[in-house]
Design a protein around this motif. Sequence first.
Motif, PDB file in Angstrom:
ATOM      1  N   LEU A   1       0.825  -1.211   0.000  1.00  0.00           N
ATOM      2  CA  LEU A   1       0.000   0.000   0.000  1.00  0.00           C
ATOM      3  C   LEU A   1       0.860   1.261   0.000  1.00  0.00           C
ATOM      4  CD1 LEU A   1      -2.915  -0.857   2.467  1.00  0.00           C
ATOM      5  CD2 LEU A   1      -2.874  -1.054  -0.035  1.00  0.00           C
ATOM      6  N   ALA A   2       1.947   1.261   0.751  1.00  0.00           N
ATOM      7  CA  ALA A   2       2.839   2.433   0.787  1.00  0.00           C
ATOM      8  C   ALA A   2       3.415   2.715  -0.601  1.00  0.00           C
ATOM      9  CB  ALA A   2       3.953   2.211   1.804  1.00  0.00           C
ATOM     10  N   ALA A   3       3.761   1.670  -1.328  1.00  0.00           N
ATOM     11  CA  ALA A   3       4.278   1.850  -2.686  1.00  0.00           C
ATOM     12  C   ALA A   3       3.194   2.409  -3.606  1.00  0.00           C
ATOM     13  CB  ALA A   3       4.814   0.528  -3.224  1.00  0.00           C
ATOM     14  N   LEU A   4       1.963   1.923  -3.463  1.00  0.00           N
ATOM     15  CA  LEU A   4       0.852   2.447  -4.257  1.00  0.00           C
ATOM     16  C   LEU A   4       0.599   3.915  -3.929  1.00  0.00           C
ATOM     17  CD1 LEU A   4      -1.667  -0.529  -4.040  1.00  0.00           C
ATOM     18  CD2 LEU A   4      -0.354   0.179  -6.066  1.00  0.00           C
ATOM     19  N   LYS A   5       0.696   4.274  -2.663  1.00  0.00           N
ATOM     20  CA  LYS A   5       0.519   5.671  -2.245  1.00  0.00           C
ATOM     21  C   LYS A   5       1.606   6.543  -2.879  1.00  0.00           C
ATOM     22  CE  LYS A   5      -1.134   9.005   0.428  1.00  0.00           C
ATOM     23  NZ  LYS A   5      -2.228   9.799  -0.087  1.00  0.00           N
TER      24      LYS A   5
ATOM     25  N   GLY B   1      -7.186   2.409   5.351  1.00  0.00           N
ATOM     26  CA  GLY B   1      -7.054   2.125   6.768  1.00  0.00           C
ATOM     27  C   GLY B   1      -8.106   1.154   7.241  1.00  0.00           C
ATOM     28  N   PRO B   2      -7.777   0.444   8.323  1.00  0.00           N
ATOM     29  CA  PRO B   2      -8.727  -0.517   8.884  1.00  0.00           C
ATOM     30  C   PRO B   2      -9.783   0.190   9.722  1.00  0.00           C
ATOM     31  CG  PRO B   2      -6.745  -0.492  10.212  1.00  0.00           C
ATOM     32  CD  PRO B   2      -6.496   0.433   9.055  1.00  0.00           C
ATOM     33  N   PHE B   3     -10.907  -0.473   9.885  1.00  0.00           N
ATOM     34  CA  PHE B   3     -11.921   0.005  10.815  1.00  0.00           C
ATOM     35  C   PHE B   3     -11.421  -0.256  12.233  1.00  0.00           C
ATOM     36  CE2 PHE B   3     -14.602  -1.241   7.068  1.00  0.00           C
ATOM     37  CZ  PHE B   3     -14.799   0.059   6.633  1.00  0.00           C
TER      38      PHE B   3
ATOM     39  N   ASP C   1     -12.770  -1.536  14.722  1.00  0.00           N
ATOM     40  CA  ASP C   1     -13.139  -2.834  15.282  1.00  0.00           C
ATOM     41  C   ASP C   1     -12.424  -3.994  14.579  1.00  0.00           C
ATOM     42  OD1 ASP C   1     -14.461  -3.045  12.842  1.00  0.00           O
ATOM     43  OD2 ASP C   1     -16.463  -3.202  13.736  1.00  0.00           O
ATOM     44  N   GLN C   2     -11.560  -3.676  13.626  1.00  0.00           N
ATOM     45  CA  GLN C   2     -10.743  -4.658  12.905  1.00  0.00           C
ATOM     46  C   GLN C   2     -11.557  -5.673  12.100  1.00  0.00           C
ATOM     47  OE1 GLN C   2      -7.283  -4.298  12.721  1.00  0.00           O
ATOM     48  NE2 GLN C   2      -7.856  -2.387  13.713  1.00  0.00           N
ATOM     49  N   THR C   3     -12.764  -5.295  11.703  1.00  0.00           N
ATOM     50  CA  THR C   3     -13.587  -6.195  10.892  1.00  0.00           C
ATOM     51  C   THR C   3     -13.337  -6.029   9.402  1.00  0.00           C
ATOM     52  OG1 THR C   3     -15.408  -4.600  10.842  1.00  0.00           O
ATOM     53  CG2 THR C   3     -15.444  -6.280  12.601  1.00  0.00           C
ATOM     54  N   GLY C   4     -12.634  -4.967   9.038  1.00  0.00           N
ATOM     55  CA  GLY C   4     -12.387  -4.705   7.629  1.00  0.00           C
ATOM     56  C   GLY C   4     -11.611  -3.432   7.454  1.00  0.00           C
ATOM     57  N   ALA C   5     -11.598  -2.947   6.221  1.00  0.00           N
ATOM     58  CA  ALA C   5     -10.840  -1.743   5.893  1.00  0.00           C
ATOM     59  C   ALA C   5     -11.503  -1.029   4.725  1.00  0.00           C
ATOM     60  CB  ALA C   5      -9.403  -2.108   5.536  1.00  0.00           C
ATOM     61  N   LEU C   6     -11.176   0.238   4.585  1.00  0.00           N
ATOM     62  CA  LEU C   6     -11.658   1.049   3.473  1.00  0.00           C
ATOM     63  C   LEU C   6     -10.451   1.596   2.732  1.00  0.00           C
ATOM     64  CD1 LEU C   6     -14.267   2.250   2.189  1.00  0.00           C
ATOM     65  CD2 LEU C   6     -13.765   4.315   3.494  1.00  0.00           C
ATOM     66  N   LEU C   7     -10.483   1.485   1.406  1.00  0.00           N
ATOM     67  CA  LEU C   7      -9.390   1.973   0.571  1.00  0.00           C
ATOM     68  C   LEU C   7      -9.972   2.800  -0.565  1.00  0.00           C
ATOM     69  CD1 LEU C   7      -8.898  -1.382   1.160  1.00  0.00           C
ATOM     70  CD2 LEU C   7      -6.615  -0.542   0.717  1.00  0.00           C
ATOM     71  N   VAL C   8      -9.305   3.894  -0.898  1.00  0.00           N
ATOM     72  CA  VAL C   8      -9.709   4.743  -2.013  1.00  0.00           C
ATOM     73  C   VAL C   8      -8.543   4.782  -2.995  1.00  0.00           C
ATOM     74  CG1 VAL C   8     -10.474   7.024  -2.747  1.00  0.00           C
ATOM     75  CG2 VAL C   8     -11.161   6.149  -0.495  1.00  0.00           C
ATOM     76  N   TYR C   9      -8.818   4.406  -4.222  1.00  0.00           N
ATOM     77  CA  TYR C   9      -7.789   4.342  -5.255  1.00  0.00           C
ATOM     78  C   TYR C   9      -8.058   5.373  -6.340  1.00  0.00           C
ATOM     79  CZ  TYR C   9      -6.638  -0.275  -3.353  1.00  0.00           C
ATOM     80  OH  TYR C   9      -6.271  -1.312  -2.536  1.00  0.00           O
ATOM     81  N   ASP C  10      -7.000   5.844  -6.983  1.00  0.00           N
ATOM     82  CA  ASP C  10      -7.078   6.738  -8.137  1.00  0.00           C
ATOM     83  C   ASP C  10      -6.349   6.024  -9.271  1.00  0.00           C
ATOM     84  OD1 ASP C  10      -7.485   8.912  -9.773  1.00  0.00           O
ATOM     85  OD2 ASP C  10      -6.091  10.233  -8.739  1.00  0.00           O
TER      86      ASP C  10
END
Length: 92
Positions: free
Chosen positions: A29-33, A42-44, A46-55
């Motif tokens: 992810l750092a390389a993609l950033k 980033g993760p939620f 409660d550690q049930t998942g994560a949200l990612l926004v890509y361009d």
Amino acid sequence: MAQYVVQLRFDVDRTDRRMEVRPAHREYLAALKADGKLVAAGPFTDQTGALLVYDVADEAELRDILAKDPYTPADVYEIATFAEWQPLFPFS
């Protein structure tokens, strides 16, 4: 370019495996950033998942990016949301 939102839902039965793979996932992810392909991630709490926004150029490019993410072959998540996003108030 198009922005996409991806919501991951972590497999709770594979948490140990996810923790093993997480350093490689975060390096990826750092390389993609750094390349401008990842807007935010980033993760939620409660550690049930994560949200990612890509361009990215298009859906095909994003699917390729996801296929190369170390989390994918480790089989530690499922995609809960995969949608092209039209931000009203973009990240600054």
